[in-house]
Design an enzyme around this catalytic site. Structure first.
Site, PDB file in Angstrom:
ATOM      1  N   GLY A 264       0.798  -1.205   0.000  1.00  0.00           N
ATOM      2  CA  GLY A 264       0.000   0.000   0.000  1.00  0.00           C
ATOM      3  C   GLY A 264       0.836   1.261   0.000  1.00  0.00           C
ATOM      4  CG  ASP A 265       3.658   4.226   1.430  1.00  0.00           C
ATOM      5  OD1 ASP A 265       4.434   4.729   0.602  1.00  0.00           O
ATOM      6  OD2 ASP A 265       3.078   4.884   2.305  1.00  0.00           O
ATOM      7  CG  ASP A 266       7.299   4.686  -1.415  1.00  0.00           C
ATOM      8  OD1 ASP A 266       6.672   4.962  -2.453  1.00  0.00           O
ATOM      9  OD2 ASP A 266       7.603   5.531  -0.552  1.00  0.00           O
ATOM     10  CB  SER A 297       3.266  -0.150  -4.903  1.00  0.00           C
ATOM     11  OG  SER A 297       2.829   0.806  -3.944  1.00  0.00           O
TER      12      SER A 297
END
Length: 484
Positions: A264-266, A297
């Site tokens: 959900g992020d880098d 992502s």
């Protein structure tokens, strides 16, 4: 019962050539006191590690219960505390057998291996009383979710030497939905825990595990050196908040390879501290290798440099990378007040499929630790090299925004082909406050990256000398467990 760990003593094997853990069943006979024979079954597991151990035990030796409901927090800590006595006598290993092992946070020890069987699942407790609150990181000055302290990570260690966290693709399940919900509702008093955090340590290996649903970041080595992260599968819903995959932070000599991350992020975020706290702490991330990574992502980057980069980031080498349905391939994030630098970045051999941006640099990322950041602390972004890349179904080739009066310089892009999406932006390149060159790039870059022509042969060269972490040798180790 404490058993002896067998070290097979095969040296010179690179970790990238790790042999998957093999379960071998052997029938051995032993004489009873009355002369009769009893037969025992042994499971033997082989794996590659930076160190083998002379002593080992199973979690069940200390009363562990793998039913998914009984807390094993005290059991884990008791086992590790007991095994710590062997640190100066060949080290020790704790074996986690098949089962669902509910636990809160526990602390590791030096010269120690934590090994998870392929059918072992560590379930992170949802009882907040099992998560100690610790001080903010000194290079950050506060928690990321809230001012003040932070919950300790599920697997935590500080001031350690020679630690291996590995397995036969065993699982850490952070059960993060409860934490994500509190984050969205603004109900967090402290910053959410990570799954693995190792601080102020040397010679660390994290390998051959599956990490699921972390409350926040998954793997966070910080203030450490000689770190290998290899063979991880990291999975979280793509809408889960701040579930970064692997975040090397103020670390030296780190190797990340052969990982598959849905986040959900880098997928990987390289960091070194936040604003005035990171500047004062002054510990950069440097000598970092990232290779053979697959990232999904949709709302973040395959590799992000920053935005907390106030201690500096330098000599980062990425190669053989794949990004699928990801917002950006490589992103540099910074802002006025960060200070620090991002320099000597080399990335090659990248494939990107369905992207918003192939390249993204941001000089106005914002988000400060507090109101005491220095408006005169300008980041230095220089010598950024990208080469030998292909991308398809891309909305915009690049958005490269430096800082007025503080341009990002020394940008070099070579041999890159970007196939634009059917509904791509009319302007494929958007560049402000940058300086650099290009060669053999399609579509044609912005005027601030002029093409040097076919005769130019020194474009964006990747370093030929290896970093020390690439030459680390491992050995084949084994663990033997007995049951009737």
């Amino acid at each position: 019962m404490i058993m002896t760990l067998i070290g097979l003593g095969v040296f010179g094997v690179k970790l990238m050539e790790v042999v998957s853990v093999v379960a071998v069943l052997a029938l051995l006979s032993a004489s009873n006191v009355d002369g009769r024979k009893s037969r025992h079954v042994f499971d033997c597991y082989e794996y590659a590690a930076i160190s083998c151990r002379a002593h080992s035990a199973s979690l069940t030796d200390f009363g562990g219960v793998g039913d998914g409901t009984t807390s094993n927090t005290k059991v884990f800590q008791a086992a590790i505390d007991h095994l710590s006595q062997f640190a100066s006598d060949g080290g020790s290993q704790l074996f986690v057998p098949p089962g669902k092992w509910l636990t809160g946070s526990f602390n590791l020890t030096s010269h120690f291996t934590l090994f998870l069987h392929k059918d072992a699942v560590l379930l992170a407790s949802q009882d907040e009383s099992e998560w100690t609150v610790i001080e903010p990181l000194p290079s950050y000055g506060r928690g990321r979710d809230a001012a003040g302290g932070r919950y300790i990570s599920l697997i935590f260690g500080t001031n350690l030497t020679d630690v291996v966290i590995t397995g036969d693709n065993g699982t850490l399940d952070g059960q993060g939905a409860l934490w994500w919900d509190k984050f969205h509702k603004g109900q967090l008093q402290y910053t959410r825990p990570y799954l693995i955090e190792i601080m102020f340590s040397d010679s660390i290996q994290i390998s051959n595990l599956t990490l699921l649903n972390s409350p926040s970041w998954n793997v966070h080595p910080i203030y450490s050196s000689n770190v290998i992260v290899q063979g991880l599968t990291i999975l979280a819903p793509v809408t889960s908040p701040n579930t970064d995959g692997i975040n090397p932070d103020s670390c030296t000599n780190t190797r990340i390879e052969d990982c598959y991350i849905v986040s959900g992020d880098d997928c990987i975020a390289v960091k070194s501290g936040w604003d005035e706290y990171g500047i004062a702490f002054g510990m950069p991330t440097k000598q970092l290798v990232i290779r053979r990574l697959t990232c999904i992502s949709p709302f973040s980057a395959m590799i992000a440099l920053g935005s907390e980069m106030s201690g500096g980031i330098e000599d980062v080498r990425g190669e053989d990378l794949l990004a699928i349905n990801t917002e950006s391939g490589v992103r540099i994030k910074t802002a006025i007040g960060r200070g620090g630098y991002v320099k000597d970045i080399y990335v090659k051999g990248v494939t990107m499929k369905t992207m918003k941006w192939a390249f993204w640099m941001t000089g106005d990322y914002g988000s400060h630790a507090d109101n005491n950041w220095d408006p005169n602390a300008l980041p230095v972004i220089q010598n950024i090299n990208y080469r030998d890349m292909v991308a398809e179904n891309v909305t915009m080739a690049a958005r490269l925004d430096g800082i007025s009066g503080d341009p990002f310089t020394g940008i070099c892009i070579y041999n890159v082909t970007i196939e634009m999406a059917k509904k791509a932006k009319k302007l494929p390149w958007n560049c402000t406050n940058i300086e650099g060159i290009s060669r053999g790039v399609t579509p044609q870059p912005c005027d601030l990256l002029p093409d040097q022509g076919p005769e130019y042969s020194a474009a964006c060269n990747f370093p030929t000398e290896s970093l020390p972490i690439e030459n680390v040798e491992v050995q084949m180790c084994s663990y033997r467990s007995k049951y009737l």
